[in-house]
Scaffold this active site. Structure first.
Site, short mmCIF file in Angstrom:
data_model
loop_
_atom_site.label_atom_id
_atom_site.label_comp_id
_atom_site.label_asym_id
_atom_site.label_seq_id
_atom_site.Cartn_x
_atom_site.Cartn_y
_atom_site.Cartn_z
CG HIS A 123 4.81 -6.10 -0.61
ND1 HIS A 123 4.75 -4.93 -1.18
CD2 HIS A 123 3.56 -6.75 -1.23
CE1 HIS A 123 3.74 -4.70 -1.90
NE2 HIS A 123 3.02 -5.56 -1.88
NE ARG A 155 -8.37 3.92 -0.16
CZ ARG A 155 -8.33 5.12 0.57
NH1 ARG A 155 -9.54 5.23 1.01
NH2 ARG A 155 -7.39 5.63 1.00
CB SER A 176 2.90 7.67 -13.80
OG SER A 176 3.42 8.61 -13.86
N GLY A 214 2.36 2.32 -2.71
CA GLY A 214 2.28 2.94 -4.12
C GLY A 214 3.19 2.00 -5.03
CE LYS A 244 -3.30 -1.06 -0.97
NZ LYS A 244 -3.37 -1.49 -2.13
#
Ligand code: A3P
Length: 289
Positions: free
Chosen positions: A105, A246, A224, A45, A43
């Site tokens: 991650h 979102r 982008s 980006g 989360k």
């Protein structure tokens, strides 16, 4: 939560896309010095940076980003997650031509040691913890691989106690902080990219040694933008597209955090991250107060 996650070396991961077998196989993954890695906590980006990198790769290969038939796919699978997939994936990766691109991650200590030994170029992306938690909460409730939460308070408790996928963000930041002075690592914040996308793209291209004309730069910047990525999200990301793209902004945490939660996070940030280089880069006082 128990059904959807498993623990590996003290960190939770989603069981539908990760496995202990794959993590074991990953340990002996042999990185190449010309591999390219995008590192970001969930989360932060990640998909935004994947878009930028995919387009920069296309340019470095003398293709026009997004052009039909140019051979460069629109899809983020072009930069697959290193730790996601079956255990045989690493054997298959040995057959891929250089340069190989991957996202992760993982905490640095859980990456294969060859990545650091071979000085692989790593682009580290970080985002303010309050917006990360906010984004993570909404995403968890929108996709099946993560547990869903009845209340934000429940999610906040899990986020603060290392009970969300890929571990504790504060630990993540302090672990990565140990590596960021290395010349093969570049750090960028979500917020600085949000403030000045052109400068961010320029810096990333320079780090990877990709020359850009003004026209190419403008193309990458345009493609982008949040609006442009959201518009194409079904094509690029399928059904999760509308959940993933979102709000794409800063300080949305203000809609969720209670006074008490603010204080809790401020305290943890102060104790664990504020004094580090990464902590300072985040400009916590600007974005989280
Ligand atoms: P929000 O949920 O706050 O909107 P990741 O890709 O690591 O899962 O991160 C997802 C977050 O990045 C989401 O944050 C998403 O909207 C944001 N994002 C994706 N593309 C973006 C863009 N082009 N500009 C700004 N934010 C973007």
């Amino acid at each position: 939560r128990d059904e959807l996650m498993f623990s590996y070396k003290g960190i939770l991961y989603p069981i539908t896309i990760c496995s202990a077998e794959a993590f074991k196989a990953l340990e002996s993954f042999e990185a190449r010095s010309d591999d390219v890695i995008l590192a970001a906590y969930p989360k932060s980006g990640t998909n935004w940076l994947r878009r930028i990198l995919i387009d920069l790769i296309a340019i470095s290969q003398k293709k026009t980003p997004g052009e039909e038939g140019s051979g460069n796919a629109e899809k983020p699978e072009e930069i697959p997650y290193l730790e996601v997939g079956d255990p045989e994936k690493y054997e298959r990766m040995t057959k891929l031509p250089s340069p190989r691109f991957m996202a992760t991650h993982l905490y640095p200590e859980n990456l294969p040691t060859s990545i650091f030994r071979n000085k692989v170029k790593i682009l580290l992306l970080i985002r303010n913890p309050k917006d990360v938690a906010t984004s993570f909460f909404h995403f968890s409730n929108g996709v099946a691989i993560f547990p869903s939460y009845e209340t934000w308070d429940d999610f906040f408790t899990d986020f603060m106690s290392k009970k969300v996928a890929w571990g504790c963000y504060f630990e993540y930041l302090s672990e990565w902080n140990k590596h960021i002075d290395k010349e093969n690592i570049m750090t960028i914040t979500y917020e600085e990219l949000k403030e000045n996308r052109a400068l961010g793209v320029k810096n990333i291209a320079a780090f990877f040694g990709i020359p850009l004309t003004e026209e190419e730069l403008q193309l990458v910047v345009e493609r982008s933008s949040f609006r442009s990525m959201k518009k194409k999200s079904e094509k690029t990301h399928g059904t999760i597209g509308s959940i993933l793209f979102r709000k794409g902004g800063v300080r949305d945490w203000k809609n969720l955090f209670s006074e008490d939660q603010n204080e809790k996070m401020d305290k943890v940030f102060e104790e664990q991250v504020a004094g580090t280089k990464l902590g300072k880069m985040l400009k916590y006082d600007v974005y989280c107060k």
